[in-house]
Design an enzyme around this catalytic site. Sequence first.
Site, mmCIF file in Angstrom:
data_model
loop_
_atom_site.group_PDB
_atom_site.id
_atom_site.type_symbol
_atom_site.label_atom_id
_atom_site.label_comp_id
_atom_site.label_asym_id
_atom_site.label_seq_id
_atom_site.Cartn_x
_atom_site.Cartn_y
_atom_site.Cartn_z
ATOM 1 N N GLU A 255 0.876 -1.081 -0.033
ATOM 2 C CA GLU A 255 0.104 0.005 0.245
ATOM 3 C C GLU A 255 0.961 1.233 -0.025
ATOM 4 O O GLU A 255 1.707 1.393 0.889
ATOM 5 C CB GLU A 255 -0.899 0.004 1.165
ATOM 6 C CG GLU A 255 -2.014 0.859 1.298
ATOM 7 C CD GLU A 255 -1.452 2.448 1.924
ATOM 8 O OE1 GLU A 255 -1.223 3.297 0.965
ATOM 9 O OE2 GLU A 255 -1.937 2.178 3.048
ATOM 10 N N CYS A 288 -2.503 8.798 3.885
ATOM 11 C CA CYS A 288 -2.309 8.275 2.573
ATOM 12 C C CYS A 288 -3.326 8.356 1.743
ATOM 13 O O CYS A 288 -3.619 8.643 0.477
ATOM 14 C CB CYS A 288 -1.681 6.905 2.558
ATOM 15 S SG CYS A 288 -3.028 5.577 3.277
#
Length: 484
Positions: A255, A288
């Site tokens: 990720e 994020c």
Amino acid sequence: MRERINIDGVSVSPDHFIGGKRVSSPETFETRCPFEWERKLADVSLGDAGIARQAVQAATDAFPAWAALSPKERAVYLHRLADLIEANRDALGLVECLDMAMLLESLQLRVISRAALNFRNYADLAIEYQERVWSSKGTKNRVIRMPAGPALIITPWNAPFMLSTWKCAPALAAGNTVILKPADWSPLSACLLGDLIAEADFPAGVFNIVQGGAELGNALTSDPDIKRISFTGSIPTARVIGRNAAENIVPFTAELGGKSALLVFEDADIDAAAKKAAGQYDDSGQVCMAGSRLIVQESVKARFLERFHAYTDQHVLGDSRKSETTVSAMIHPIHVERVLGFIDRARASGDEIVRGGKRWKEGANWVEPTLIVPKGNESEVVQNEVFGPVLTFQTFTDEAEGVALANSTVYGLSGIIYTGDAERAERVGRQVRGGTVWVNTFLVRDLTAPFGGIGVSGLGREGGHYALDFHSDLKTLQILEGSC
């Protein structure tokens, strides 16, 4: 073994946790408080290739017995650990606040409890798993999950405790042993986790924690005894890990952050959209999934900006322990300089700095909440992840143009859409490129849903049964019907 350190009344070991014991290294690295940078919190044991091998060996030795337990038997340990996390919520939150600068109130009221929920959720999901059973061509078939082996978990410096537990919980529930490597800018809450693992009486070697930098990480990711790697962090680091994983044919999830759009249509609740946009400065933009590209329909531009600036003006920069603070310090001076570099290059290239654009105080780790109107969609600040309190503002005239702008970067982690039209919500929600897309909300997470990115935002999916499948070797068992 090094002496434990007292951090505002919380006792923390600066050593690794391997095979159920504390293990020190001759070399150390320091960790400091982001909002009081002159304050050194600890000298932490610096892992090397030898520590990596020791941790992998401990996990390898512990694997057969842990894998042989049933999901219900493993769940006892996971629920016990969850109970201990809840019981130590205030201490965990305080240490993480000091080490990473996330707001203390948020940590103690929500984030640490989410970490406990991670262990409960995956323990229960593993128990609830129903093997697929069917008949085909005269055989009876079953799909069986088998534990894969030692799993390596590498986590980032933002929200380190919650993200560590989010990744470690499914690995353990699936029957794997774990080596956790937290980021070296915020390792201390993981150090505390080692104490709770010991108190929860996990078998030695099932859950190991090691601290360090590139040497440790490279040794761990290239070790042939590692059978799964789950990573959250930067794209360059993911490429190195991916090459190491490929060498040993090891499944790997990554990720890698995003550059998500917050797309606002003229039929939206403009006040709600503007408030949510101003909220993207939370944690100094070190999130994020943040909607860092504001893309607003031209017809409501003025109304949106008026409300956005009003909400942004309400932000308070300061000490993360204080309840009135809404924007925390950034993690490290190196990262501050990186973010300021983006702003300086944007200014030099002709992008318009609408607000902010500089350090809040000389020598401090805050950058003012910044809004930039780029001269074009190709601007660096639009196309690359800044990971700081920097948003861009663009407008569009019709739906097709808005979707095109939303999908105009190489990233694809998430997206946010504001609209009052149910058909548009469904239509545009399907078109916006991202692993998760929210409509009229943000950061609402169902732990059973898949999570991950598209494009350079990541590889693979975690969450729910998707994570348990990743941490398992799936076997199809076929038995000839009537033969036994």
